[in-house]
Design a protein around this motif. Structure first.
Motif, PDB file in Angstrom:
ATOM      1  N   MET A 120      21.921 -53.091  13.768  1.00 13.40           N
ATOM      2  CA  MET A 120      22.947 -53.175  14.783  1.00 13.40           C
ATOM      3  C   MET A 120      23.311 -51.774  15.255  1.00 13.40           C
ATOM      4  SD  MET A 120      26.773 -54.779  14.612  1.00 13.40           S
ATOM      5  CE  MET A 120      26.206 -56.435  14.743  1.00 13.40           C
ATOM      6  N   ASP A 121      23.548 -51.632  16.525  1.00  5.50           N
ATOM      7  CA  ASP A 121      23.938 -50.360  17.118  1.00  5.50           C
ATOM      8  C   ASP A 121      25.453 -50.193  16.961  1.00  5.50           C
ATOM      9  OD1 ASP A 121      24.623 -48.247  18.804  1.00  5.50           O
ATOM     10  OD2 ASP A 121      23.156 -48.804  20.327  1.00  5.50           O
ATOM     11  N   ILE A 122      25.848 -49.491  15.897  1.00  5.59           N
ATOM     12  CA  ILE A 122      27.272 -49.308  15.577  1.00  5.59           C
ATOM     13  C   ILE A 122      28.000 -48.601  16.715  1.00  5.59           C
ATOM     14  CG2 ILE A 122      28.922 -48.230  13.977  1.00  5.59           C
ATOM     15  CD1 ILE A 122      27.337 -50.477  12.688  1.00  5.59           C
ATOM     16  N   GLY A 123      27.381 -47.565  17.280  1.00  6.10           N
ATOM     17  CA  GLY A 123      28.013 -46.806  18.356  1.00  6.10           C
ATOM     18  C   GLY A 123      28.311 -47.662  19.571  1.00  6.10           C
ATOM     19  N   ALA A 124      27.322 -48.421  20.016  1.00  3.71           N
ATOM     20  CA  ALA A 124      27.519 -49.282  21.187  1.00  3.71           C
ATOM     21  C   ALA A 124      28.554 -50.359  20.890  1.00  3.71           C
ATOM     22  CB  ALA A 124      26.197 -49.917  21.608  1.00  3.71           C
ATOM     23  N   ARG A 125      28.536 -50.882  19.674  1.00  6.33           N
ATOM     24  CA  ARG A 125      29.501 -51.927  19.309  1.00  6.33           C
ATOM     25  C   ARG A 125      30.916 -51.354  19.299  1.00  6.33           C
ATOM     26  NH1 ARG A 125      28.977 -56.741  18.577  1.00  6.33           N
ATOM     27  NH2 ARG A 125      30.351 -58.055  17.396  1.00  6.33           N
ATOM     28  N   LEU A 126      31.101 -50.158  18.737  1.00  6.40           N
ATOM     29  CA  LEU A 126      32.428 -49.540  18.716  1.00  6.40           C
ATOM     30  C   LEU A 126      32.927 -49.311  20.133  1.00  6.40           C
ATOM     31  CD1 LEU A 126      34.825 -48.340  17.210  1.00  6.40           C
ATOM     32  CD2 LEU A 126      33.599 -46.155  17.164  1.00  6.40           C
ATOM     33  N   LYS A 127      32.054 -48.817  20.996  1.00  7.17           N
ATOM     34  CA  LYS A 127      32.447 -48.579  22.392  1.00  7.17           C
ATOM     35  C   LYS A 127      32.832 -49.894  23.077  1.00  7.17           C
ATOM     36  CE  LYS A 127      30.954 -46.477  26.704  1.00  7.17           C
ATOM     37  NZ  LYS A 127      29.912 -45.694  27.374  1.00  7.17           N
ATOM     38  N   MET A 128      32.039 -50.953  22.854  1.00 10.01           N
ATOM     39  CA  MET A 128      32.325 -52.244  23.465  1.00 10.01           C
ATOM     40  C   MET A 128      33.679 -52.783  22.994  1.00 10.01           C
ATOM     41  SD  MET A 128      32.278 -55.837  22.696  1.00 10.01           S
ATOM     42  CE  MET A 128      31.224 -55.999  21.279  1.00 10.01           C
ATOM     43  N   VAL A 129      33.931 -52.737  21.693  1.00  6.04           N
ATOM     44  CA  VAL A 129      35.193 -53.238  21.149  1.00  6.04           C
ATOM     45  C   VAL A 129      36.353 -52.408  21.675  1.00  6.04           C
ATOM     46  CG1 VAL A 129      36.535 -53.511  19.017  1.00  6.04           C
ATOM     47  CG2 VAL A 129      34.142 -54.260  19.085  1.00  6.04           C
ATOM     48  N   ARG A 130      36.205 -51.087  21.638  1.00  4.48           N
ATOM     49  CA  ARG A 130      37.270 -50.185  22.113  1.00  4.48           C
ATOM     50  C   ARG A 130      37.609 -50.461  23.567  1.00  4.48           C
ATOM     51  NH1 ARG A 130      37.035 -45.922  25.064  1.00  4.48           N
ATOM     52  NH2 ARG A 130      34.810 -45.523  24.809  1.00  4.48           N
TER      53      ARG A 130
END
Length: 181
Positions: A1-11
């Motif tokens: 899973m792309d943690i960076g992209a997921r964090l940006k999406m959630v944020r």
């Protein structure tokens, strides 16, 4: 899973700037930026600290906007979401269960894996049993190496850390309540 992209999406879905999330989480703006760009891979303890700024558990983070599923009693191994990474797999049982009051995890620690330099601290209690391999557990300054059949149980507000110092993987089945993962 792309943690960076997921964090940006959630944020972004929560309408937070990098600066606001950093302020809430008690980290630097640069830390959030580096994670979102995948220029650093956060440890579990570091990611938990960032998510406290949302506030959101690891389970919520990894299942945010996931397709709603009907509760079930049985779960296939491949259905368990990994709340960790490749070095430390934290496979969550019962993700779709409504009002989950207990987190049950199948944990897998690769040789050399470590939950991070920052000690973990969160609400509740946790316990587990080592199934295979060896793990070093530090709780409130006390260290112990545990092997197959050995177990632990402690107040999760005490600073704690898990490290696999061995040459083979370590498997643990654990539970914590309330479910902070």
């Amino acid at each position: 899973m792309d943690i960076g992209a997921r964090l940006k999406m959630v944020r972004e879905r929560l309408s937070l700037s990098q600066r606001e999330l950093a302020k809430r989480a008690g980290v630097t703006n640069g830390t959030i930026s580096l994670i979102e760009q995948n220029r650093v891979s956060p440890s579990i303890s570091s990611l938990k600290k960032v998510l406290e700024g949302l506030p959101m558990t690891l389970a919520d983070f990894f299942t945010f906007d996931a397709e709603p599923r009907a509760p079930t009693v049985f779960y296939q191994g491949e259905e368990l979401p990994n709340l960790g990474n490749e070095e430390i797999k934290l496979l969550l049982v019962g993700m779709a269960h409504p009002k989950r009051e207990l987190a049950i995890l199948k944990e897998h620690y690769e040789p050399g894996a470590d939950t991070g330099p920052d000690m973990l601290e969160h609400e509740g209690q946790e316990g587990g049993v080592v199934i295979s391999g060896r793990i070093e557990l530090t709780v409130d300054g006390e260290q112990r190496e545990l092997g197959p059949g050995d177990a632990y149980y402690f107040d999760s507000r005490l600073p704690h850390r898990f490290r696999n110092l061995g040459l083979s993987p370590c498997e643990i089945v654990s539970a914590n309540s309330p479910p902070t993962f």
